[in-house]
Design a protein around this motif. Structure first.
Motif, mmCIF file in Angstrom:
data_model
loop_
_atom_site.group_PDB
_atom_site.id
_atom_site.type_symbol
_atom_site.label_atom_id
_atom_site.label_comp_id
_atom_site.label_asym_id
_atom_site.label_seq_id
_atom_site.Cartn_x
_atom_site.Cartn_y
_atom_site.Cartn_z
ATOM 1 N N LEU A 218 -8.713 -9.897 39.058
ATOM 2 C CA LEU A 218 -8.153 -8.567 38.994
ATOM 3 C C LEU A 218 -6.765 -8.703 39.686
ATOM 4 O O LEU A 218 -6.742 -8.955 40.950
ATOM 5 N N ARG A 219 -5.896 -8.577 38.827
ATOM 6 C CA ARG A 219 -4.431 -9.017 39.679
ATOM 7 C C ARG A 219 -3.604 -7.740 39.755
ATOM 8 O O ARG A 219 -3.253 -7.057 38.757
ATOM 9 N N LEU A 220 -2.933 -7.670 41.018
ATOM 10 C CA LEU A 220 -1.927 -6.354 41.249
ATOM 11 C C LEU A 220 -0.563 -6.997 41.356
ATOM 12 O O LEU A 220 -0.552 -8.295 41.936
ATOM 13 N N PRO A 221 0.304 -6.610 41.020
ATOM 14 C CA PRO A 221 1.722 -7.246 40.845
ATOM 15 C C PRO A 221 2.225 -7.137 42.283
ATOM 16 O O PRO A 221 1.881 -6.455 43.143
ATOM 17 N N ALA A 222 3.241 -7.933 42.434
ATOM 18 C CA ALA A 222 3.900 -8.155 43.857
ATOM 19 C C ALA A 222 4.478 -7.015 44.296
ATOM 20 O O ALA A 222 4.361 -6.514 45.701
ATOM 21 N N SER A 223 4.837 -5.728 43.490
ATOM 22 C CA SER A 223 5.406 -4.905 43.714
ATOM 23 C C SER A 223 4.272 -3.786 44.576
ATOM 24 O O SER A 223 4.650 -2.712 44.940
ATOM 25 N N ALA A 224 2.867 -3.936 44.246
ATOM 26 C CA ALA A 224 1.836 -3.534 44.986
ATOM 27 C C ALA A 224 1.702 -3.702 46.403
ATOM 28 O O ALA A 224 1.027 -3.046 47.118
ATOM 29 N N ARG A 225 2.361 -4.823 46.815
ATOM 30 C CA ARG A 225 1.861 -5.295 48.203
ATOM 31 C C ARG A 225 2.986 -4.668 49.010
ATOM 32 O O ARG A 225 4.070 -4.487 48.787
ATOM 33 N N VAL A 226 2.387 -3.804 50.184
ATOM 34 C CA VAL A 226 3.223 -3.249 51.286
ATOM 35 C C VAL A 226 4.501 -4.383 51.655
ATOM 36 O O VAL A 226 3.953 -5.415 52.194
ATOM 37 N N LYS A 227 5.362 -4.041 51.792
ATOM 38 C CA LYS A 227 6.797 -4.781 52.302
ATOM 39 C C LYS A 227 6.286 -5.083 53.905
ATOM 40 O O LYS A 227 5.654 -4.345 54.623
ATOM 41 N N GLY A 228 6.489 -6.370 54.310
ATOM 42 C CA GLY A 228 6.337 -6.641 55.638
ATOM 43 C C GLY A 228 5.284 -7.404 55.774
ATOM 44 O O GLY A 228 4.892 -8.052 56.613
ATOM 45 N N GLN A 229 4.198 -7.643 54.641
ATOM 46 C CA GLN A 229 3.163 -8.223 54.709
ATOM 47 C C GLN A 229 3.294 -9.660 54.105
ATOM 48 O O GLN A 229 3.571 -9.904 53.088
ATOM 49 N N PRO A 230 3.037 -10.835 54.735
ATOM 50 C CA PRO A 230 3.593 -12.261 54.574
ATOM 51 C C PRO A 230 2.624 -12.568 53.286
ATOM 52 O O PRO A 230 1.325 -12.264 53.100
ATOM 53 N N ALA A 231 3.203 -13.351 52.496
ATOM 54 C CA ALA A 231 2.179 -13.844 51.372
ATOM 55 C C ALA A 231 1.640 -15.222 51.795
ATOM 56 O O ALA A 231 2.185 -16.018 52.460
ATOM 57 N N ALA A 232 0.284 -15.404 51.684
ATOM 58 C CA ALA A 232 -0.689 -16.417 52.143
ATOM 59 C C ALA A 232 -0.557 -17.286 50.862
ATOM 60 O O ALA A 232 -0.297 -17.200 49.755
ATOM 61 N N GLU A 233 -0.983 -18.567 51.425
ATOM 62 C CA GLU A 233 -1.238 -19.592 50.309
ATOM 63 C C GLU A 233 -2.425 -19.298 49.397
ATOM 64 O O GLU A 233 -3.335 -18.743 49.884
ATOM 65 N N ALA A 234 -2.377 -19.586 48.155
ATOM 66 C CA ALA A 234 -3.352 -19.118 47.350
ATOM 67 C C ALA A 234 -4.512 -20.118 47.777
ATOM 68 O O ALA A 234 -4.508 -21.317 48.066
#
Length: 237
Positions: A218-234
């Motif tokens: 169930l994939r949400l796009p990058a635009s759904a992530r609130v800014k300021g939250q770092p992307a973690a390694e998959a």
């Protein structure tokens, strides 16, 4: 109109079920073998089928009246943990795992709708595992849930070691009323797909990464992530 039809269908279900249960309670003691086995089978069939119809009508009504998402900030890991906990309670015979630590990811989404999508996918996984363990009792049923946060967005993954996806027409599994399960309504994955699309995301169905089973993403796009939250390694399987 769909809600009204669903309501009219459900109205007689409760009295039908109660009548069957009362018949069983009042007359079972007066029935001797071999008629008793037939009596039990008939009353159990009525009660079971009434329950199945009720669930089907509920899903039909839910699909017909899908509301517009109400977006708010939610901890993606907490959404996943809540759904996993509920499935553990519903399926105590299965091993339902959540890979920890889950990445930090706050998403802008409708928490109730995403929770419903996760619940539907986990329920599907549990039913797929149950179908396989019914034929292979020694198999240890297992569901693994994980959260992935990377450049592409946030993904909720549910992987199981159940019967797996059909080789034919698997791309139709997200269409309304298409199902491979004996008791399926064919609306669970259709609801999930619609929820994800309403969030600008997508539902991906694939084979399990190792061994027999299925993987739902169930994939949400990058635009759904609130800014300021770092992307973690998959997280890999």
């Amino acid at each position: 109109m769909a809600r009204r039809i669903a309501h009219e269908i459900k109205n007689p279900l409760t009295p039908i079920q109660l009548s069957a249960e009362r018949l069983r309670k009042k007359y079972r003691k007066d029935i001797a073998e071999p008629e008793l086995e037939t009596f039990d089978r008939c009353t159990e069939t009525i009660v079971r089928q009434v329950g199945d119809i009720g669930r089907m009508v509920d899903e039909f009504s839910a699909f017909a009246r899908m509301p517009a998402p109400k977006f708010a900030e939610h901890d993606a890991a907490e959404l996943m943990r809540a759904a996993v906990f509920a499935q553990r309670v519903a399926s105590p015979e299965l091993e339902v795992e959540l890979e920890e630590p889950a990445p930090d990811a706050v998403v802008l989404a409708d928490g109730r709708m995403v929770g419903q999508a996760l619940t539907n996918v986990l329920k599907n996984a549990a039913e797929a595992v149950a179908a396989r363990t019914a034929k292979s009792p020694k198999l240890r049923g297992r569901i693994v849930a994980r959260l992935v946060s990377d450049e592409a967005g946030v993904a909720f993954e549910v992987e199981d070691n159940g019967v797996g996806l059909p080789a034919k027409d698997r791309d139709r599994l997200t269409e309304p009323y298409v199902t491979t399960r004996e008791k399926g309504t064919g609306l669970g994955l259709a609801i999930v797909k619609r929820i994800l699309e309403d969030h600008g995301g997508e539902l991906v169905l694939a084979d399990a990464r190792s061994g027999q089973g299925a993987l739902a993403i169930l994939r949400l796009p990058a635009s759904a992530r609130v800014k300021g939250q770092p992307a973690a390694e998959a997280v890999t399987a």
